[in-house]
Design a protein around this motif. Structure first.
Motif, short mmCIF file in Angstrom:
data_model
loop_
_atom_site.label_atom_id
_atom_site.label_comp_id
_atom_site.label_asym_id
_atom_site.label_seq_id
_atom_site.Cartn_x
_atom_site.Cartn_y
_atom_site.Cartn_z
N HIS A 1 -62.36 26.75 -18.51
CA HIS A 1 -61.54 27.77 -19.17
C HIS A 1 -61.09 27.18 -20.50
O HIS A 1 -60.72 26.00 -20.57
CB HIS A 1 -60.33 28.11 -18.30
CG HIS A 1 -59.38 29.06 -18.94
ND1 HIS A 1 -59.70 30.37 -19.20
CD2 HIS A 1 -58.11 28.89 -19.40
CE1 HIS A 1 -58.68 30.97 -19.77
NE2 HIS A 1 -57.70 30.10 -19.91
N THR B 1 -54.26 28.32 -14.40
CA THR B 1 -55.69 28.59 -14.21
C THR B 1 -56.18 27.91 -12.94
O THR B 1 -55.95 26.72 -12.73
CB THR B 1 -56.49 28.07 -15.42
OG1 THR B 1 -56.08 28.78 -16.60
CG2 THR B 1 -57.98 28.27 -15.20
N GLN C 1 -67.21 26.02 -22.25
CA GLN C 1 -67.44 27.17 -21.37
C GLN C 1 -68.78 27.06 -20.65
O GLN C 1 -68.91 27.47 -19.49
CB GLN C 1 -67.38 28.46 -22.19
CG GLN C 1 -65.98 28.82 -22.66
CD GLN C 1 -65.99 29.87 -23.76
OE1 GLN C 1 -67.04 30.43 -24.11
NE2 GLN C 1 -64.82 30.15 -24.32
N THR D 1 -59.30 23.17 -17.78
CA THR D 1 -58.97 23.88 -19.01
C THR D 1 -59.10 22.96 -20.22
O THR D 1 -58.63 21.81 -20.18
CB THR D 1 -57.54 24.44 -18.96
OG1 THR D 1 -57.46 25.41 -17.90
CG2 THR D 1 -57.16 25.13 -20.26
#
Length: 615
Positions: A204, A226, A199, A231
Motif C-alpha cells: 500500500h 492498513t 505497488q 505500507t
C-alpha cells in the motif's frame, strides 16, 4: 502534539542536526533536514517506545536506513530525553557514542548498523517477520529510507519479501528529497515512479508532502490502519529544508553548513522541546530460550554420511532442544538440508527464495529480536550477501551462516557452484568464527556449539558422503583441532580440514608404507586456529603441508601461517590448494586435477621430506 508544536519540533531537529555537524566539522546535516518533519511527527504522535527499557517486547522498532542522516536520529534522541545537549555535540568525536553512522554496539536504541545503503529495509523486514510470526506482541517496524538507496537491488528483494509475507506491521518512510551524493537521483521528485514499484510488490502506498506535518500525520495513521499489506509512505521533501543557502541545492551532500550560526537563526534559533514518546503496550515474549532436552543425532564410525545431511539433522535436533533457534534458507533447502528443520519446525522456518542479501538481512533482524538464526545456501552464493555479513559484524549481530556445496569436491556442477573463496571471505570478518567439519558427528557438535557463540559464525558443509571417523561422544571445542595420526618419529605434518582430511589420511597411510611417518591434523576450527597444536607439530616434525579444497589465498593455509606470526621461525611449509579454474568432472577427478587428493598430498609430502634432509 498539535500542528504548531510539530512544526516547532521539526525545526528543532533541523537546528540540532546543523549544530551537531557543525561541532564535528563533518556529517550530513542537509540529508537530516529533509526528513526532520517526518521524524518529528513519528516521534511525537505515532512511535511507541520506552527509552529506559529498549528491550521492552512491546516497543516499536525504528531503523534509520539512510544511516548518514545520523544527526537527525541523535537530535530525536535528545528531544526524547535519551541523550543531553552536551552529548549531542560530541557527534563524530573520539570516544563518543554518537558515531558518524549509528550502531547498536554503542547505542541500545539502534536496531542495526546502517550506512551501507540499501540494508535498513531488508533488516526491517527481518524484524517485522519476527513480530508477525514469532513475537506476536503487536509492535510496528518503521524504516526511514532515502530515495538514493532505492537504486539498490536489495531494497526490492526486501519489498517483494515483505509483500509476499503481508507484513502490515512494516512501514517504509521514503525521504524523496531528489538529491543524491553527486547530483539528482534517477527519479527525482517523481513519487509515482516509486509508488508503482512498491505497488507491484503488493505494498500500500501513500504519496505526501513531507513538510506538511498534518499530511504526514494522516499518512502514518493510514499505515497503521492498513491490513494485509506493508505500507510505503513516499514523502516529497527538500534537502536542506529551511535554509535558503542550502535548500534543494546540489554539491552540499556530506558537508556541514558553512554559515551554521546564520542557518540556526534562520531556522528560529536553538530550542529545547521535550517529547513524551508514547508508552508501548504491555506485552510479553512468547518464546522460551530452551523448550526441551538437546539430543544430537549420532552416527557409527565407518558410516558414509554427507556433512550437509548432518547439518540438517543436527539443526532439527537443536530446534527441538531450543525454542529460540530459527532457520532460513535461500530456496535450496533440499540441497543444504535445511528442509529437515522446515518439516519439524515450520513455524520457525523462513523461506527467503533466491535472495541471499535478504536472507542474511532477515537473519540479522531476527537476531536483533533475540532469536538464534541459522541461514544456509550454497557457499558460493554467500558472496552476493557479503556486504550484509560485513555490516552484521558492525552491528554485533549473532548469526549463524552455513555454506554447502563447497570446493571442487562437488564435482560435475562446475565452478559457478563451487565455493572456493568462502573461508577467506568469512575469516576476514571481524570477530568471526569459521568452522569446517569433516564428518557427521563433528558437524553435529559444531552446529550445537555455534548457537552459544558471539558474532558471525560460519560453517562449511560438503555435498558428497564421507566416512564417519569420530565417535558421537567426541568433543570439538571451538579453537581446537584433532590430531588423527601421531608418533614420536613423525617427519611431516599434514594439516587438513573437511574433505581433505580423508585424503590426508590416505596419503599418510601410503607414506608410512615407504617409511615416512606422517602426523595428520584435522584443523576443523579455521578461525580461531589451534596455534598450540600447530606450533608443537612444527617443532616436532619441522615440516608442515597444508591441503585445502579452497583457493590458496585466505583459507586454511593462511590460517596456519597465522600461528607463526609472532616472530618465531616459520617451519618448512608447502601449501596445496585449488589454483586452477575447474571444469566439470567427478569429485575424484576434481580433487586430482586440483592437486589436493591423496596421491598429490603423498607426492608433495615425499618431496618436502626429501628436501628437508638434503645436507
Amino acid at each position: 502534539m498539535n500542528t504548531g508544536e510539530l512544526v516547532e519540533l521539526g525545526q528543532q531537529l533541523r537546528v540540532d542536526s546543523v549544530r551537531a555537524a557543525g561541532a564535528a566539522g563533518s556529517g550530513h546535516p542537509t540529508s537530516s533536514m529533509s526528513a526532520a518533519d517526518l521524524m518529528a511527527v513519528l516521534l511525537a504522535n505515532h512511535f511507541r517506545y520506552d527509552f529506559d527499557r529498549p528491550e521492552h517486547p512491546g516497543n516499536d522498532r525504528f531503523v534509520l536506513s539512510k544511516g548518514h542522516a545520523s544527526p537527525l536520529l541523535y537530535s530525536a534522541y535528545k528531544a526524547a530525553g535519551a541523550v543531553d545537549d552536551e552529548e549531542l555535540l560530541t557527534f563524530r568525536k573520539l570516544g563518543s557514542r554518537l558515531e558518524g553512522h549509528p550502531t547498536p554496539r554503542k547505542l541500545p536504541w539502534v536496531e542495526t548498523a546502517t550506512g551501507s545503503l540499501g540494508q535498513g529495509l531488508p533488516v526491517g523486514v527481518g524484524i517485522a517477520l519476527s513480530g508477525k510470526r514469532l513475537d506476536r506482541t503487536g509492535y510496528r517496524v518503521w524504516v526511514l529510507c532515502g530515495d538514493s538507496e532505492l537504486a539498490e537491488g536489495s531494497v526490492w528483494e526486501a519489498a517483494e519479501h515483505a509483500g509476499h509475507e503481508h507484513l502490515d506491521n512494516l512501514t517504509a518512510i521514503v525521504d524523496v528529497n531528489r538529491l543524491g551524493q553527486r547530483g539528482p537521483t534517477r527519479h527525482g521528485h517523481d513519487l509515482d515512479a516509486y509508488a508503482r514499484r512498491f505497488q507491484a510488490f503488493g505494498w500500500h502506498t501513500v504519496e505526501v508532502d513531507g513538510h506538511d506535518v498534518d499530511a504526514v500525520d494522516r499518512a502514518y495513521g493510514e499505515a497503521e490502519s492498513t491490513k494485509g499489506q506493508p505500507t510505503a509512505i513516499l514523502a516529497r521533501t527538500l534537502k536542506g529544508k529551511g535554509v535558503a543557502d542550502v535548500e534543494d541545492r546540489e554539491g552540499l551532500h556530506g558537508k556541514p553548513l558553512k554559515n551554521a550560526d546564520d542557518a540556526i537563526e534562520e531556522l528560529g534559533g536553538v530550542r529545547d522541546l521535550r517529547v513524551q514518546v508514547h508508552e508501548p503496550p504491555a506485552a510479553r515474549l512468547l518464546h522460551a530460550v530452551r523448550s526441551g532436552h538437546l539430543e544430537l543425532p549420532r552416527w557409527d564410525t565407518g558410516e558414509e554420511v554427507a556433512t550437509r545431511n548432518a547439518y540438517g539433522q543436527a539443526l532439527t535436533a537443536l530446534g527441538t532442544g531450543r525454542g529460540d533457534v530459527v532457520a532460513l534458507d535461500g530456496e535450496v533447502g533440499d540441497s543444504t538440508r535445511s528442509e529437515f528443520f522446515a518439516k519439524e519446525h515450520p513455524d520457525r522456518y523462513f523461506e527467503c527464495y533466491i535472495a541471499e542479501q535478504q536472507m542474511v538481512a532477515a537473519a540479522v533482524g531476527l537476531a536483533a529480536r533475540g532469536w538464534v538464526p541459522y541461514a544456509a545456501t550454497f557457499a558460493a552464493f554467500l558472496t552476493r550477501a557479503y556486504d550484509f555479513v560485513r555490516m552484521a559484524s558492525i552491528s554485533g549481530a549473532g548469526i549463524n551462516l552455513v555454506g554447502s556445496h563447497a570446493g571442487v569436491a562437488i564435482g560435475q556442477d562446475g565452478p559457478s557452484q563451487m565455493g572456493l573463496e568462502d573461508l577467506a571471505m568469512m575469516r576476514a570478518v571481524h570477530g568471526s568464527t569459521v568452522l569446517y567439519p569433516c564428518d557427521a558427528n563433528q558437524t553435529a557438535h559444531l552446529v550445537a556449539e555455534m548457537a552459544g557463540l558471539d558474532g558471525i559464525r560460519y560453517l562449511r558443509t560438503g555435498r558428497g558422503e564421507s566416512p564417519v571417523i569420530y565417535g558421537p561422544d567426541e568433543d570439538f571445542p571451538i579453537g581446537g583441532s584433532k590430531v588423527l595420526r601421531f608418533s614420536q618419529s613423525d617427519r611431516l605434518t599434514v594439516v587438513a580440514a573437511g574433505v581433505t582430511v580423508h585424503e590426508a589420511l590416505k596419503a599418510a597411510e601410503a607414506l608410512e608404507q615407504e617409511g615416512i611417518r606422517v602426523r595428520v591434523v584435522d584443523l576443523y576450527s579455521i578461525k580461531p586456529v589451534d596455534r598450540a597444536t600447530l606450533r608443537q607439530a612444527a617443532e616436532d616434525t619441522g615440516c608442515l603441508l597444508t591441503v585445502e579444497d579452497h583457493r590458496e589465498e585466505g583459507g586454511l593455509g593462511d590460517a596456519v601461517l597465522d600461528a607463526f606470526a609472532d616472530g618465531r621461525p616459520v617451519p618448512r611449509l608447502v601449501r596445496l590448494a585449488v589454483r586452477t579454474m575447474p571444469g566439470s568432472a567427478s569429485p575424484e577427478e576434481q580433487l586430482h586435477a586440483a592437486g589436493i587428493d591423496a596421491e598429490s598430498i603423498a607426492a608433495a609430502g615425499r618431496l618436502l621430506v626429501e628436501q628437508a634432509i638434503v645436507p
